[in-house]
Enzyme design. Sequence first.
Site, PDB file in Angstrom:
ATOM      1  N   TYR A 141       0.856  -1.193   0.000  1.00 53.36           N
ATOM      2  CA  TYR A 141       0.000   0.000   0.000  1.00 53.36           C
ATOM      3  C   TYR A 141       0.882   1.229   0.000  1.00 53.36           C
ATOM      4  O   TYR A 141       1.798   1.344   0.821  1.00 53.36           O
ATOM      5  CB  TYR A 141      -0.914   0.027   1.230  1.00 53.36           C
ATOM      6  CG  TYR A 141      -2.341  -0.228   0.848  1.00 53.36           C
ATOM      7  CD1 TYR A 141      -2.982   0.635  -0.039  1.00 53.36           C
ATOM      8  CD2 TYR A 141      -3.039  -1.328   1.325  1.00 53.36           C
ATOM      9  CE1 TYR A 141      -4.286   0.397  -0.437  1.00 53.36           C
ATOM     10  CE2 TYR A 141      -4.343  -1.574   0.932  1.00 53.36           C
ATOM     11  CZ  TYR A 141      -4.966  -0.695   0.047  1.00 53.36           C
ATOM     12  OH  TYR A 141      -6.237  -0.922  -0.352  1.00 53.36           O
ATOM     13  N   GLU A 158      -0.424   4.727  -0.737  1.00 53.23           N
ATOM     14  CA  GLU A 158      -1.229   5.924  -1.031  1.00 53.23           C
ATOM     15  C   GLU A 158      -0.371   7.167  -0.861  1.00 53.23           C
ATOM     16  O   GLU A 158       0.365   7.301   0.130  1.00 53.23           O
ATOM     17  CB  GLU A 158      -2.441   5.991  -0.101  1.00 53.23           C
ATOM     18  CG  GLU A 158      -3.513   4.997  -0.496  1.00 53.23           C
ATOM     19  CD  GLU A 158      -4.733   5.069   0.403  1.00 53.23           C
ATOM     20  OE1 GLU A 158      -4.799   5.945   1.282  1.00 53.23           O
ATOM     21  OE2 GLU A 158      -5.622   4.216   0.222  1.00 53.23           O
ATOM     22  N   ASP A 184      -5.907  12.825 -25.484  1.00 50.40           N
ATOM     23  CA  ASP A 184      -5.974  11.428 -25.062  1.00 50.40           C
ATOM     24  C   ASP A 184      -5.153  10.642 -26.084  1.00 50.40           C
ATOM     25  O   ASP A 184      -5.623  10.314 -27.164  1.00 50.40           O
ATOM     26  CB  ASP A 184      -7.430  10.951 -25.038  1.00 50.40           C
ATOM     27  CG  ASP A 184      -7.531   9.493 -24.598  1.00 50.40           C
ATOM     28  OD1 ASP A 184      -6.497   8.795 -24.630  1.00 50.40           O
ATOM     29  OD2 ASP A 184      -8.641   9.062 -24.238  1.00 50.40           O
ATOM     30  N   THR A 236      -2.559   5.318 -22.176  1.00 49.68           N
ATOM     31  CA  THR A 236      -2.403   3.997 -21.577  1.00 49.68           C
ATOM     32  C   THR A 236      -0.975   3.552 -21.838  1.00 49.68           C
ATOM     33  O   THR A 236      -0.290   4.103 -22.692  1.00 49.68           O
ATOM     34  CB  THR A 236      -3.374   2.973 -22.176  1.00 49.68           C
ATOM     35  OG1 THR A 236      -3.280   3.036 -23.604  1.00 49.68           O
ATOM     36  CG2 THR A 236      -4.799   3.251 -21.756  1.00 49.68           C
ATOM     37  N   LYS A 292      -0.582  -0.286 -25.031  1.00 49.45           N
ATOM     38  CA  LYS A 292      -0.880  -0.435 -26.468  1.00 49.45           C
ATOM     39  C   LYS A 292       0.446  -0.489 -27.240  1.00 49.45           C
ATOM     40  O   LYS A 292       1.263  -1.350 -26.933  1.00 49.45           O
ATOM     41  CB  LYS A 292      -1.831   0.679 -26.903  1.00 49.45           C
ATOM     42  CG  LYS A 292      -3.200   0.588 -26.173  1.00 49.45           C
ATOM     43  CD  LYS A 292      -4.197   1.561 -26.729  1.00 49.45           C
ATOM     44  CE  LYS A 292      -5.588   1.364 -26.151  1.00 49.45           C
ATOM     45  NZ  LYS A 292      -5.781   2.042 -24.852  1.00 49.45           N
ATOM     46  N   ARG A 348      -0.719  -3.251 -18.573  1.00 52.18           N
ATOM     47  CA  ARG A 348      -2.043  -2.626 -18.685  1.00 52.18           C
ATOM     48  C   ARG A 348      -2.148  -1.515 -17.641  1.00 52.18           C
ATOM     49  O   ARG A 348      -1.941  -1.758 -16.455  1.00 52.18           O
ATOM     50  CB  ARG A 348      -3.108  -3.695 -18.436  1.00 52.18           C
ATOM     51  CG  ARG A 348      -4.536  -3.229 -18.547  1.00 52.18           C
ATOM     52  CD  ARG A 348      -5.432  -4.409 -18.776  1.00 52.18           C
ATOM     53  NE  ARG A 348      -5.077  -5.045 -20.035  1.00 52.18           N
ATOM     54  CZ  ARG A 348      -5.469  -4.601 -21.237  1.00 52.18           C
ATOM     55  NH1 ARG A 348      -6.266  -3.569 -21.331  1.00 52.18           N
ATOM     56  NH2 ARG A 348      -5.079  -5.220 -22.334  1.00 52.18           N
TER      57      ARG A 348
HETATM   58  N1  DSN Z   1     -10.819  -0.167 -25.593  1.00 50.37           N
HETATM   59  C1  DSN Z   1      -9.672   0.476 -26.188  1.00 50.37           C
HETATM   60  C2  DSN Z   1      -9.546   0.189 -27.631  1.00 50.37           C
HETATM   61  O1  DSN Z   1      -9.664  -0.967 -27.995  1.00 50.37           O
HETATM   62  O2  DSN Z   1      -9.319   1.078 -28.416  1.00 50.37           O
HETATM   63  C3  DSN Z   1      -9.657   1.934 -25.909  1.00 50.37           C
HETATM   64  O3  DSN Z   1      -9.819   2.142 -24.573  1.00 50.37           O
END
Ligand code: DSN
Length: 426
Positions: A60, A62, A206, A232, A235, A241
């Site tokens: 933990y 925080e 984003d 994110t 990707k 993730r």
């Molecule tokens: N769900 C993702 C995608 O496949 O593009 C975006 O958050």
Amino acid sequence: MSTPFWGPDFDALQQQDPEIAGVVLNELDRLRGGLQLIASENLTSPAVLAALGSTLSNKYAEGYPGRRYYGGCQVVDVAEEIGIARTKELFGAEHANLQPHSGASANLAAYAAFAKPGDTVLAMDLKQGGHLTHGSKVNFSGQWFNAVSYTVREDSELIDYDQVRDLAREHRPKIIIAGATAYPRLIDFKAFREIADEVGAIFMVDAAHFIGLVAGQAIPSPVPYADVVTATTHKVLRGPRGGMILSRAEHAKALDKAVFPFSQGGPLMHSVAAKAVAMKEASTPEYQAYANQVIANAQALAKSLEAEGMRAVSGGTDTHLALIDLRPVGVTGSEAEARSDAARITLNKNAIPYDPAPPMKPSGIRVGSPSVTTQGMVEADMAEIGRLLARAVKAAQGTAAGDAELADVAEAVSALVARAPAYPRP
Ligand code: DSN
């Protein structure tokens, strides 16, 4: 290091919980046995997986490094400090926060830092390639904020910057968001910045989909233009993730508070450490070559599908993904997804701009190159993937001939992935 590493122990999992061990193995087999063309997925390195499967999961923490609400954080502090430093360096950002659990959590925090419920936000329409968190009525963003959507032009299928400016002047949004999940082209961040400045809005990007291409210096960065960039890490960037936020220094405090304590509790320190590993990996010349190859591969795949009679939305791609209109071959996106699945090609159905079909049976598919490029595939492989995918998409599943064709394609896919396997066996 006096202590031996106590990391992922698969034998222990097999002994204690054969059911879940079986799931883990089956998923590995699925990855190894087929082609992953989902544009938002990738294959993380064993080093990232090792950090994820470590005892850092127990802690933990925080708060932020040096300012925690728990004792014993001196070790995990180091992981977060290293991760933040690497991220700032990689993206040339003044501030980085690696604690968001996901892209959606990062977006929630960004909204919270700059807007209050009832404020207006301007973002891309979900149906045209945006994201749930860009104002969809089923999401907090559409329920708590007055969400106004911009679209792409019907003729070019490119973002309509004139419309963005007109909507911004009319609605005076608190935040203007650029970024999408199914937009294959580069975004003009300078144009968005100018519009945001004209109406006094915060400019948020984003960058979840393309941040890995930015890390690899394969496409222009939004960092010099945006007040805040959310993303994110799993990707093209090929990390664990999770989510992250980059910003100008002036917004650091507001964003950090919006992540913790406003919208999250304890950070996932194993994930923060894995993000640090991914940032190190993404800082190498090898990763830059990878990012450029991702784009070349997506372009080769789009070209190959066009040669098979399909239509690439906007005429192609500048990024890691292509949006394919299947109407010219008389197949729906849902049929294509099911047929591809039967042929061991994983992708997702997707609406195309101005899609006349309903969302659950859209006219298109989205294909991406991050995973297959990680496997080492190049343009010639993508041309072959395009031909195999076209055969699968056109096979009349449920008829003897169609099912035989799908079995045939599945065999060809197995042969192809055997040449460039995911997670090759030692
Ligand atoms: N769900 C993702 C995608 O496949 O593009 C975006 O958050």
